[in-house]
Design a protein around this motif. Structure first.
Motif, PDB file in Angstrom:
ATOM      1  N   UNK A   1      -4.862   5.053   3.232  1.00 30.49           N
ATOM      2  CA  UNK A   1      -3.847   3.695   2.983  1.00 30.49           C
ATOM      3  C   UNK A   1      -4.343   3.128   1.703  1.00 30.49           C
ATOM      4  N   UNK A   2      -3.779   3.312   0.549  1.00 28.19           N
ATOM      5  CA  UNK A   2      -4.163   3.010  -0.781  1.00 28.19           C
ATOM      6  C   UNK A   2      -3.639   1.336  -0.844  1.00 28.19           C
ATOM      7  N   UNK A   3      -4.588   0.642  -0.849  1.00 27.67           N
ATOM      8  CA  UNK A   3      -4.115  -0.877  -0.771  1.00 27.67           C
ATOM      9  C   UNK A   3      -3.663  -1.498  -1.999  1.00 27.67           C
ATOM     10  N   UNK A   4      -3.014  -2.315  -2.370  1.00 23.02           N
ATOM     11  CA  UNK A   4      -2.844  -3.078  -3.287  1.00 23.02           C
ATOM     12  C   UNK A   4      -2.551  -2.567  -4.745  1.00 23.02           C
ATOM     13  N   UNK A   5      -1.754  -1.437  -4.733  1.00 21.45           N
ATOM     14  CA  UNK A   5      -1.631  -0.657  -5.767  1.00 21.45           C
ATOM     15  C   UNK A   5      -1.155  -1.340  -7.169  1.00 21.45           C
ATOM     16  N   UNK A   6      -0.467  -2.236  -7.024  1.00 22.64           N
ATOM     17  CA  UNK A   6       0.261  -3.243  -7.971  1.00 22.64           C
ATOM     18  C   UNK A   6      -0.781  -4.573  -8.383  1.00 22.64           C
TER      19      UNK A   6
ATOM     20  N   UNK B   1     -12.423 -11.273 -14.914  1.00 24.98           N
ATOM     21  CA  UNK B   1     -13.047 -12.407 -14.189  1.00 24.98           C
ATOM     22  C   UNK B   1     -13.355 -12.310 -12.650  1.00 24.98           C
ATOM     23  N   UNK B   2     -12.067 -11.294 -12.156  1.00 22.13           N
ATOM     24  CA  UNK B   2     -12.311 -10.944 -10.717  1.00 22.13           C
ATOM     25  C   UNK B   2     -11.476  -9.386 -10.751  1.00 22.13           C
ATOM     26  N   UNK B   3     -12.455  -8.516 -11.014  1.00 25.39           N
ATOM     27  CA  UNK B   3     -11.894  -6.981 -11.265  1.00 25.39           C
ATOM     28  C   UNK B   3     -11.765  -6.257 -10.112  1.00 25.39           C
ATOM     29  N   UNK B   4     -11.804  -6.750  -8.743  1.00 18.36           N
ATOM     30  CA  UNK B   4     -11.773  -5.829  -7.543  1.00 18.36           C
ATOM     31  C   UNK B   4     -10.677  -6.182  -6.574  1.00 18.36           C
ATOM     32  N   UNK B   5     -10.166  -5.304  -5.726  1.00 17.56           N
ATOM     33  CA  UNK B   5      -9.367  -5.614  -4.860  1.00 17.56           C
ATOM     34  C   UNK B   5      -9.849  -4.935  -3.292  1.00 17.56           C
ATOM     35  N   UNK B   6      -8.770  -4.799  -2.296  1.00 18.11           N
ATOM     36  CA  UNK B   6      -9.250  -4.439  -1.257  1.00 18.11           C
ATOM     37  C   UNK B   6      -9.501  -2.951  -1.233  1.00 18.11           C
TER      38      UNK B   6
ATOM     39  N   UNK C   1       0.792  -1.199   0.006  1.00 21.06           N
ATOM     40  CA  UNK C   1       0.156  -0.233  -0.055  1.00 21.06           C
ATOM     41  C   UNK C   1       0.821   1.209   0.106  1.00 21.06           C
ATOM     42  N   UNK C   2       0.294   2.399  -0.455  1.00 20.42           N
ATOM     43  CA  UNK C   2       0.645   3.698  -0.349  1.00 20.42           C
ATOM     44  C   UNK C   2       0.107   4.226   1.067  1.00 20.42           C
ATOM     45  N   UNK C   3       0.779   5.026   1.642  1.00 20.46           N
ATOM     46  CA  UNK C   3       0.017   5.833   3.006  1.00 20.46           C
ATOM     47  C   UNK C   3       0.127   7.428   2.245  1.00 20.46           C
ATOM     48  N   UNK C   4      -0.831   8.164   2.145  1.00 21.08           N
ATOM     49  CA  UNK C   4      -0.805   9.430   1.784  1.00 21.08           C
ATOM     50  C   UNK C   4      -1.510  10.490   2.735  1.00 21.08           C
ATOM     51  N   UNK C   5      -1.082  11.653   2.870  1.00 19.96           N
ATOM     52  CA  UNK C   5      -1.774  12.468   3.918  1.00 19.96           C
ATOM     53  C   UNK C   5      -2.383  13.820   2.933  1.00 19.96           C
ATOM     54  N   UNK C   6      -3.419  14.108   3.744  1.00 18.31           N
ATOM     55  CA  UNK C   6      -4.027  15.594   3.294  1.00 18.31           C
ATOM     56  C   UNK C   6      -4.441  16.386   4.396  1.00 18.31           C
TER      57      UNK C   6
END
Length: 294
Positions: free
Chosen positions: A266-271, A277-282, A218-223
């Motif tokens: 926390x931007x999960x599973x960026x890669x 057939x399963x186009x989704x991620x966390x 994941x990436x962690x980003x702050x705003x």
């Protein structure tokens, strides 16, 4: 696909997109989020191979509750917030209000897409200006950090996801696994939520964990006030978690603009691939919002 969240009971009066909701969801209470083509049909794909520098889709978000709400839409590309256009208006984020049982069609256009791979998140949060400062009401703070997300992978003049990965942050592994997602804690008491601060330097602990059965990266980003700011002098932080693993880092946030609200994502599973057939991620995780006091 269309997702219904926080299922309960309600009467539905919105007919504009009801034909696209499966029958057992038509009495649901919560929020629905869908990706649509320009002809108002559901877009099932999440991986797109493009030749030009523009990506356009409609996002339809529905408030299927009995309360009026304010929402905000943000777009991230490979861990970086990016501008987008709605009706030719350039914006960093998009605020909109929905009455109960009403929908918003958001025609999002991303321009200037460069060659390469782009893990793109469209994230919606409710009540962006509301911040909980009482530690006895963390359940409400958690509700305000609920994300509604559509993730797509964009390939411009590229056939597959690159093998290279960013450098991992130097983090501390924790013995206990108490966190699932991302948590902003006070210095000196990492498990006590930081809900407000007068500290101009914004230095605090970030705990993050993975209680799922799969490892994640994941990436962690702050705003600050819904615009990305540097975290530890970098645009983002990259790390990985095995299943059941918790980690901690100490971070500092660039708060030159003296904003009113801070939040971390926390931007999960960026890669991760998003095959047909399963186009989704966390989904991404958001920390509790932190009120910044002048």
């Amino acid at each position: 696909m269309l997702f219904i969240l926080f299922v309960g009971c309600s009467n539905d009066t919105n007919s504009s997109i009801e034909q696209n909701i499966v029958p057992n969801e038509k009495r649901a209470q919560g929020y629905s989020l869908g990706l649509y083509n320009s002809n108002s049909t559901i877009e099932a794909e999440r991986s797109f191979h493009i030749k030009d520098e523009i990506f356009e889709k409609n996002i339809i978000f529905t408030n299927k509750t009995n309360q009026d709400r304010v929402f905000i839409l943000l777009v991230f590309d490979n861990g970086k917030q990016r501008n987008f256009k709605i009706h030719d208006n350039d914006m960093r984020y998009f605020r909109f209000t929905l009455a109960k049982n009403q929908s918003e069609t958001i025609p999002v256009k991303i321009e200037g897409i460069t060659d390469g791979f782009h893990a793109t998140n469209f994230i919606i949060l409710k009540n962006p200006d509301e911040v909980v400062t009482d530690s006895n009401t963390l359940a409400k703070a958690d509700s305000l950090s609920q994300t509604y997300n559509i993730r797509v992978n964009l390939f411009k003049n590229l056939d597959k996801i690159p093998m290279e990965r960013p450098q991992q942050v130097n983090s501390e592994k924790l013995k206990e696994a108490r966190i699932d997602g991302i948590f902003v804690g006070k210095q000196g008491d990492a498990y006590k939520a930081l809900l407000q601060t007068e500290d101009d330097n914004l230095r605090f602990n970030v705990l993050y964990g993975n209680l799922s059965e799969e490892s994640i990266d994941f990436y962690i980003v702050s705003l600050v006030d819904w615009e990305q700011v540097n975290i530890n002098r970098n645009q983002n932080i990259y790390d990985k978690l095995a299943k059941g693993e918790n980690k901690k880092i100490t971070v500092s946030i660039d708060n030159k603009k003296n904003g009113k609200v801070m939040i971390l994502f926390m931007l999960t599973n960026p890669f991760s691939p998003l095959p047909d057939d399963n186009p989704y991620t966390a989904s991404p995780n958001a920390s509790f919002k932190v009120k910044l006091i002048d």
